[in-house]
Design an enzyme around this catalytic site. Structure first.
Site, PDB file in Angstrom:
ATOM      1  N   LYS A 138       0.841  -1.198   0.000  1.00  0.00           N
ATOM      2  CA  LYS A 138       0.000   0.000   0.000  1.00  0.00           C
ATOM      3  C   LYS A 138       0.877   1.250   0.000  1.00  0.00           C
ATOM      4  O   LYS A 138       1.963   1.266   0.598  1.00  0.00           O
ATOM      5  CB  LYS A 138      -0.897  -0.034   1.234  1.00  0.00           C
ATOM      6  CG  LYS A 138      -2.027   0.966   1.274  1.00  0.00           C
ATOM      7  CD  LYS A 138      -2.886   0.684   2.508  1.00  0.00           C
ATOM      8  CE  LYS A 138      -3.990   1.692   2.695  1.00  0.00           C
ATOM      9  NZ  LYS A 138      -4.784   1.407   3.923  1.00  0.00           N
ATOM     10  N   SER A 214      -9.673   1.582   3.268  1.00  0.00           N
ATOM     11  CA  SER A 214      -8.809   2.376   2.416  1.00  0.00           C
ATOM     12  C   SER A 214      -7.795   1.548   1.619  1.00  0.00           C
ATOM     13  O   SER A 214      -7.169   2.063   0.696  1.00  0.00           O
ATOM     14  CB  SER A 214      -8.055   3.407   3.267  1.00  0.00           C
ATOM     15  OG  SER A 214      -7.188   2.772   4.189  1.00  0.00           O
ATOM     16  N   SER A 238     -10.134  -0.984   7.142  1.00  0.00           N
ATOM     17  CA  SER A 238      -9.408  -0.718   5.894  1.00  0.00           C
ATOM     18  C   SER A 238      -8.828  -1.954   5.233  1.00  0.00           C
ATOM     19  O   SER A 238      -8.441  -1.910   4.070  1.00  0.00           O
ATOM     20  CB  SER A 238      -8.283   0.290   6.151  1.00  0.00           C
ATOM     21  OG  SER A 238      -8.814   1.509   6.579  1.00  0.00           O
TER      22      SER A 238
END
Length: 556
Positions: A138, A214, A238
Site C-alpha cells: 500500500k 482504504s 481498511s
C-alpha cells in the site's frame, strides 16, 4: 479546551474523520430487493491448494503463494518470468482495459531484483519464505527505493524515506520483491479507493462498484491477479472492508502484532498492518513474515510471547469441529438483506463442519460504539494530528512539512488536488488543540478500550463461552460516486477496530456477481484460532471465482 473544540465540529466531519481509515460510518440500509447470496459452484479444490479454495482454472494470476514457491523451487518458473508476468498484467489491466487504477506505480527495479533472487537460488542461497515472489504494498508504507511513498497525495512526491517501513523490510528479508505501490483512499477523499495520484480504484468484479477502502488498491490488485498478494493497513475496516468487497482474504492483526513504523499514520491506538491474499493459507504465510517485536514501534512489545513466525500449521482440516462461534446480531446484522443472507448461509456451513453456532451472541456495547463517538473521535483526531505532523516533519525530501503546508499545497493546486473533494477534514485536524499528553485524551483512550474490550468483544466471548464471533464483513459494493462520496457504510470492523483485536474476512458468496465475505473475530492475539476457523470455513465452502471485470449495468 479540546472538548470545547470537538463540540464545535459538525457531525458530518466527525464521521468522515472516523472513516478516514475505515470507510465505515453510521448505519444505512444498503440491501436492495430480495436477499439472494449466490455462491460460486462448490467444486472440489485443486489438489495443490492447501487452503481448499476452488480456482477459476486460470494461469499464474490464480496460483497460491505455496504453488508459486513450489514452481520457483523446482525451476519450472523463474522470478524474472513471474515478475514480468505481473508487470505485463498491470500494464494490460490497470491503466488500459478495465482501467482498475489499483496500482499507483510499479517498481522500476523489480526485474533487477528478480534477477538477483534467481541468481541467489541458482547459487543455493535462496532465503526466506517468499524468495523471489513479487508482492504489492500500500502507498502509505515507506519504501527506500525509486518508488514514491505518498499516501496517494501529489504533495508528497518529493518525500524520500531514508529506510523501508518495517513491514517492507521484513518482506525483503523474506526474499520478496516489492513489485508496486497500491492505490488507497487519500486524506482528501470521500470515495473509497480514490487518491489524487492514483485516481479511483475500481472493483474488478463490477467496474462501477466501490472496492471499499482504504486498502482498495492492494485488495483489487490481489483479486485481479496483478500481484501474488499484498500488504495493506487498517485503522477501522481498511483491510476487512476491501477484502469482503473484492472477494479475497484479509487479516486484521491485533494492534501491536505487526509494526507500523514507516506507515503514514492513521490512529496509533487502532492501526495495524496485515495481509490481503486470495486464500487463507496465503494470508497465514504472509502474516508470519510480518510479525515480531520492533523497538521502533513500542506497541509491538506486547506481542512478545504471542506472535508466530509461521501461521500455516493452523490450517488444519476439521478446524471448526467443536468450536463455539457466536453470531452477534445487534448492529452487525439488519443493515443489508444480502449480508444477512450470506451470514445465514455461513451458519449452515459452520454447523455442517461441526461448529456450535450461538445465535444472538450480541456484543453488549455494540450500540454504544456506533452512537457515542466522542471518545473515539477524540482519540483519533489527537493521534492523527500529532503523528501526521511528526511524520511530515521528519520525512526527508522536498514536501510539505506540516498539515498547514499540506493544506496550502492543496489550495495552490486545487484544480487537481481538490477536483472532487474539499479538505475540511485536514482543516479540522490542523486546528485541533489537543495533545497526546492531555488527561482528556488519556481518559478517552481508556474509555474506548474499556467499552470495546472489557464491555465489548471480551464480554460477548465470556457470556456465551465462545471461541470466536462470526458476522458478515459488509454489504455488497455500492456504486462509486465521485460527486457525493460514499454512502454511510456498515460492516464487521468497528468493535475489533476500537478494541485493536484481530479479525479475518474470508469469501462467503456473491450477489449479482458482487463478492461478499464473513468475518471471524476474537480477542487479542487469537490469530492462530481465527486462521484455523477461517481456513476450515474456506475448505468447507470454496466459493472463490475469478473477477469478471463486468462493465456498468443499468439498475445494478
Amino acid at each position: 479546551m479540546a472538548g470545547k473544540y470537538l463540540s464545535s465540529i459538525p457531525e458530518i466531519h466527525r464521521r468522515r474523520l472516523l472513516g478516514l481509515g475505515a470507510a465505515l460510518t453510521a448505519p444505512a440500509l444498503l440491501g436492495i430487493g430480495a436477499p439472494r447470496a449466490v455462491a460460486a459452484p462448490t467444486s472440489a479444490p485443486s489438489a495443490g491448494l492447501r487452503s481448499g479454495r476452488s480456482t477459476g482454472g486460470g494461469g499464474l494470476e490464480e496460483l497460491s503463494l505455496t504453488e508459486l514457491r513450489d514452481r520457483l523451487a523446482s525451476g519450472r518458473l523463474t522470478s524474472v518470468e513471474l515478475t514480468t508476468f505481473y508487470l505485463n498484467r498491470i500494464a494490460e489491466l490497470n491503466h488500459k482495459g478495465p482501467e482498475l487504477h489499483a496500482v499507483i506505480e510499479t517498481n522500476p527495479d523489480a526485474l533487477r531484483l528478480a534477477a538477483r533472487r534467481d541468481a541467489e537460488r541458482r547459487a543455493g542461497k535462496a532465503h526466506g519464505a517468499l524468495h523471489g515472489i513479487p508482492l504489492l504494498v500500500k502507498d502509505n508504507l515507506a519504501t527506500a527505493d525509486r518508488m514514491h511513498s505518498t499516501n496517494g497525495m501529489r504533495a508528497l512526491l518529493g518525500a524520500r524515506p531514508s529506510k523501508d517501513a518495517t513491514a517492507v523490510a521484513r518482506l525483503r528479508a523474506a526474499g520478496a520483491i516489492p513489485l508496486a505501490k497500491g492505490n488507497l483512499t487519500s486524506l482528501v477523499s470521500a470515495s473509497s479507493g480514490y487518491s489524487q495520484r492514483g485516481g479511483q480504484t475500481r472493483n474488478p468484479y463490477k467496474l462501477d462498484r466501490s472496492p471499499n477502502g482504504s486498502s482498495a488498491g492492494p485488495a483489487a490488485a490481489t483479486a485481479a491477479g496483478l500481484c501474488a498478494a499484498a500488504v495493506g493497513t487498517e485503522t477501522i475496516g481498511s483491510i476487512l472492508g476491501p477484502a469482503g468487497c473484492n472477494g479475497i482474504v484479509g487479516i486484521r492483526p491485533t494492534t501491536g502484532l505487526t509494526s507500523r513504523t514507516g506507515m503514514f499514520p492513521g490512529a496509533r491506538s487502532f492501526d495495524t498492518v496485515g495481509p490481503l491474499c486470495r486464500t487463507v493459507g496465503d494470508a497465514a504465510l504472509l502474516l508470519g513474515v510480518l510479525t515480531g517485536v520492533d523497538p521502533t514501534d513500542p506497541a509491538t512489545a506486547d506481542s512478545r510471547g504471542h506472535f508466530h513466525r509461521d501461521y500455516t500449521p493452523y490450517l488444519k482440516p476439521g478446524g471448526l469441529r467443536g468450536a463455539r462461534i457466536g453470531l452477534p446480531r445487534e448492529v452487525f446484522t439488519g443493515y443489508s438483506a444480502h449480508a444477512d443472507a450470506v451470514a445465514q448461509q455461513a451458519v449452515e456451513v459452520l454447523e455442517e463442519a461441526g461448529a456450535v453456532v450461538v445465535d444472538n451472541a450480541d456484543i453488549p456495547s455494540a450500540e454504544q460504539m456506533m452512537t457515542d463517538l466522542d471518545a473515539a473521535f477524540l482519540v483519533q483526531i489527537t493521534e492523527m494530528k500529532h503523528d501526521i505532523e511528526e511524520y511530515l516533519a521528519r520525512m526527508p525530501g522536498d514536501h510539505p512539512r506540516s498539515l498547514a503546508e499540506l493544506i496550502a499545497y492543496n489550495e495552490a493546486h486545487a484544480d487537481t488536488e481538490l477536483e472532487y473533494f474539499d479538505q475540511d477534514i485536514l482543516r479540522v485536524m490542523e486546528g485541533f488543540p489537543g495533545k497526546p499528553t492531555d488527561p482528556e485524551y488519556k481518559e478517552a483512550v481508556a474509555t474506548v478500550r474499556r467499552v470495546a474490550r472489557d464491555e465489548g468483544v471480551d464480554a460477548a466471548l465470556r457470556k456465551d463461552r465462545l471461541d470466536a464471533l462470526m458476522m458478515p464483513t459488509g454489504a455488497p459494493g455500492w456504486k462509486t460516486d465521485l460527486l457525493n462520496g460514499d454512502p454511510s457504510i456498515m460492516g464487521s470492523a468497528i468493535a475489533v477496530g476500537y478494541a485493536g483485536y484481530p479479525a479475518v474476512s474470508v469469501p462467503a458468496g456473491y450477489v449479482h456477481g458482487l463478492p461478499m465475505g464473513i468475518t471471524f473475530a476474537g480477542t487479542a492475539w487469537s490469530e492462530p484460532q481465527l486462521i484455523r476457523f477461517a481456513s476450515a470455513f474456506e475448505r468447507a465452502h470454496p466459493v472463490w471465482r475469478a473477477p469478471s471485470f463486468t462493465p456498468a449495468s443499468p439498475g445494478l
